[in-house]
Design a protein around this motif. Structure first.
Motif, short mmCIF file in Angstrom:
data_model
loop_
_atom_site.label_atom_id
_atom_site.label_comp_id
_atom_site.label_asym_id
_atom_site.label_seq_id
_atom_site.Cartn_x
_atom_site.Cartn_y
_atom_site.Cartn_z
N HIS A 225 15.00 7.76 7.01
CA HIS A 225 15.60 8.18 5.74
C HIS A 225 15.53 9.69 5.49
CE1 HIS A 225 16.45 4.15 4.23
NE2 HIS A 225 15.28 3.78 4.69
N PHE A 226 14.50 10.35 6.04
CA PHE A 226 14.31 11.76 5.72
C PHE A 226 14.41 12.69 6.93
CE2 PHE A 226 12.06 9.29 2.50
CZ PHE A 226 12.56 9.85 1.33
N GLY A 227 14.54 12.12 8.13
CA GLY A 227 14.60 12.93 9.35
C GLY A 227 13.23 13.02 10.00
N THR A 228 13.22 13.14 11.33
CA THR A 228 11.96 13.12 12.08
C THR A 228 11.08 14.31 11.74
OG1 THR A 228 13.02 11.92 13.91
CG2 THR A 228 10.94 13.05 14.38
N ALA A 229 11.65 15.50 11.71
CA ALA A 229 10.85 16.69 11.44
C ALA A 229 10.21 16.63 10.06
CB ALA A 229 11.72 17.95 11.55
N THR A 230 10.98 16.21 9.07
CA THR A 230 10.43 16.07 7.72
C THR A 230 9.34 15.01 7.68
OG1 THR A 230 12.53 16.74 6.72
CG2 THR A 230 11.01 15.52 5.32
N ALA A 231 9.54 13.90 8.39
CA ALA A 231 8.53 12.84 8.41
C ALA A 231 7.23 13.32 9.05
CB ALA A 231 9.07 11.62 9.16
N VAL A 232 7.33 14.11 10.13
CA VAL A 232 6.12 14.66 10.76
C VAL A 232 5.37 15.55 9.79
CG1 VAL A 232 5.27 16.23 12.55
CG2 VAL A 232 7.01 14.51 13.12
N TRP A 233 6.09 16.47 9.15
CA TRP A 233 5.45 17.39 8.20
C TRP A 233 4.85 16.63 7.02
CZ3 TRP A 233 2.78 21.27 7.22
CH2 TRP A 233 2.72 21.88 5.96
N ASN A 234 5.58 15.65 6.52
CA ASN A 234 5.07 14.90 5.38
C ASN A 234 3.85 14.07 5.73
OD1 ASN A 234 6.84 15.92 3.51
ND2 ASN A 234 8.29 14.23 3.66
N HIS A 235 3.73 13.61 6.97
CA HIS A 235 2.54 12.87 7.35
C HIS A 235 1.32 13.80 7.44
CE1 HIS A 235 4.95 9.31 7.98
NE2 HIS A 235 3.84 8.63 8.16
N VAL A 236 1.53 15.04 7.79
CA VAL A 236 0.43 16.03 7.71
C VAL A 236 0.00 16.17 6.25
CG1 VAL A 236 -0.19 18.45 8.04
CG2 VAL A 236 1.18 17.25 9.78
N ARG A 237 0.99 16.25 5.36
CA ARG A 237 0.70 16.38 3.93
C ARG A 237 0.04 15.12 3.38
NH1 ARG A 237 6.10 17.32 1.15
NH2 ARG A 237 4.80 17.76 -0.67
N ILE A 238 0.43 13.97 3.89
CA ILE A 238 -0.17 12.70 3.45
C ILE A 238 -1.66 12.67 3.78
CG2 ILE A 238 -0.25 10.22 3.93
CD1 ILE A 238 2.84 10.36 4.24
N VAL A 239 -1.99 13.10 5.00
CA VAL A 239 -3.40 13.12 5.41
C VAL A 239 -4.19 14.09 4.54
CG1 VAL A 239 -4.99 13.74 7.27
CG2 VAL A 239 -2.93 12.41 7.78
N ALA A 240 -3.63 15.29 4.31
CA ALA A 240 -4.32 16.28 3.48
C ALA A 240 -4.49 15.77 2.06
CB ALA A 240 -3.53 17.59 3.49
N ARG A 241 -3.47 15.11 1.54
CA ARG A 241 -3.55 14.56 0.18
C ARG A 241 -4.64 13.50 0.09
NH1 ARG A 241 1.47 11.00 -1.70
NH2 ARG A 241 0.55 9.73 -0.05
N ALA A 242 -4.73 12.63 1.09
CA ALA A 242 -5.74 11.58 1.09
C ALA A 242 -7.15 12.16 1.12
CB ALA A 242 -5.52 10.65 2.29
N VAL A 243 -7.33 13.21 1.92
CA VAL A 243 -8.65 13.85 1.99
C VAL A 243 -9.02 14.45 0.65
CG1 VAL A 243 -9.95 15.75 3.02
CG2 VAL A 243 -8.53 14.28 4.47
N ARG A 244 -8.07 15.16 0.02
CA ARG A 244 -8.34 15.76 -1.30
C ARG A 244 -8.64 14.69 -2.34
NH1 ARG A 244 -3.73 18.79 -0.13
NH2 ARG A 244 -2.54 17.55 -1.65
N PHE A 245 -7.88 13.62 -2.31
CA PHE A 245 -8.04 12.55 -3.29
C PHE A 245 -9.43 11.92 -3.18
CE2 PHE A 245 -7.63 8.12 -4.69
CZ PHE A 245 -7.10 8.30 -5.95
N ARG A 246 -9.85 11.63 -1.95
CA ARG A 246 -11.18 11.03 -1.76
C ARG A 246 -12.29 11.98 -2.17
NH1 ARG A 246 -9.81 8.47 4.19
NH2 ARG A 246 -8.44 6.80 3.44
N PHE A 247 -12.12 13.27 -1.86
CA PHE A 247 -13.12 14.25 -2.25
C PHE A 247 -13.23 14.34 -3.77
CE2 PHE A 247 -14.21 18.60 -3.52
CZ PHE A 247 -15.44 18.73 -2.90
N ASN A 248 -12.08 14.39 -4.46
CA ASN A 248 -12.09 14.50 -5.92
C ASN A 248 -12.69 13.27 -6.57
OD1 ASN A 248 -10.91 17.03 -5.87
ND2 ASN A 248 -8.82 16.24 -6.02
N ARG A 249 -12.40 12.10 -6.02
CA ARG A 249 -12.98 10.86 -6.57
C ARG A 249 -14.50 10.87 -6.41
NH1 ARG A 249 -10.86 5.12 -5.65
NH2 ARG A 249 -11.91 4.92 -7.65
N LYS A 250 -14.95 11.33 -5.25
CA LYS A 250 -16.39 11.39 -5.00
C LYS A 250 -17.07 12.36 -5.95
CE LYS A 250 -19.70 12.07 -1.25
NZ LYS A 250 -19.85 12.42 0.20
N GLU A 251 -16.40 13.49 -6.20
CA GLU A 251 -16.97 14.50 -7.09
C GLU A 251 -17.03 14.02 -8.54
OE1 GLU A 251 -18.03 17.98 -6.52
OE2 GLU A 251 -18.39 16.86 -4.67
#
Length: 253
Positions: A225-251
């Motif tokens: 739906h969004f193109g391969t390059a966009t999907a690759v970049w967004n999955h990097v962002r998804i991982v970073a978002r998940a890490v931030r979210f878990r850190f903030n919840r822990k804090e």
């Protein structure tokens, strides 16, 4: 013709199916609502429960299928309501007012898609929190298909679509629900956010049980739906978002 078709897919679901049916009965659905159960030829006591509640079920079938999304396709094809809403075994309508509130919206605020939040619960029914608060997926009040670029913004059980725009599910993809929502939103002229919770969602489904394949399949859907390059970049962002979210919840604990 009913206004709303609620579809439950089951396979060896004796532990949880009654929970779903009871939540429906608590809403006292009338002629505007049909209820379908699509079973994959269960070998436990699922069908005993189906027969026990048969007078409350508009239609049910039990036959072999190719998995969850094949069964959901069968349900969608058998449905006759203007809108389809999937509430699988173990999931529940949020409370006894849910259907009346939904029907009021369908009658007075016509749209192609309606969506809301979901309350996550565990196997015992214990609330775990709203999906929009305990996962990184914030819930926008104005939703388009492009909001799905970083994954599933809306829980499938908190999303209902006009049957005439609803496509078939991809049968061999564990993230077929994301693809289905995106295709519904692409076809929709209007999507309405509901300011009440639609469902209780039983955690631990197929995508959790087969997490690695689910992630690979999600990439395929987003690349389509969004193109391969966009999907690759967004999955990097998804991982970073998940890490931030878990850190903030822990804090914040």
């Amino acid at each position: 013709m009913p206004l709303l078709s609620i579809i439950t897919v089951t396979y060896n679901a004796e532990r949880f199916l009654e929970r779903t049916i009871q939540s429906l009965l608590a809403n006292q659905p009338g002629a505007e609502v049909e209820y379908l159960i699509i079973d994959g030829q269960s070998t436990d006591h699922t069908l005993d429960l189906v027969r026990q509640y048969e007078k409350h079920i508009s239609r049910w079938i039990s036959e072999p299928d190719r998995g969850l999304y094949d069964a959901m396709n069968k349900g969608q094809r058998l449905a006759t309501g203007d809108y389809v809403w999937f509430m699988n075994a173990g999931d529940e309508l949020y409370d006894a007012t849910t259907i009346s509130r939904v029907l009021s919206q369908l009658r007075t605020n016509p749209a192609d898609v309606y969506y809301s939040d979901a309350l996550f619960v565990d196997n015992t029914g214990k609330p775990l929190g709203l999906r929009s608060r305990i996962t990184p997926h914030t819930l926008p009040h104005t939703l388009t298909w492009r909001d799905m670029a970083m994954g599933m913004k809306v829980c499938h059980q908190a999303f209902m679509a006009r049957r005439s725009i609803a496509p078939d599910f991809l049968v061999d993809n564990l993230s077929a629900d994301i693809d289905w929502e995106i295709r519904c939103l692409k076809a929709a002229r209007k999507a309405v956010w509901l300011d009440f919770i639609l469902c209780k969602y039983l955690t631990g489904g197929l995508s959790v049980q087969r997490h690695r394949q689910s992630l690979a399949d999600r990439f395929k859907v987003l690349a389509t739906h969004f193109g391969t390059a966009t999907a690759v970049w967004n999955h990097v962002r998804i991982v970073a978002r998940a890490v931030r979210f878990r850190f903030n919840r822990k804090e914040n604990r």
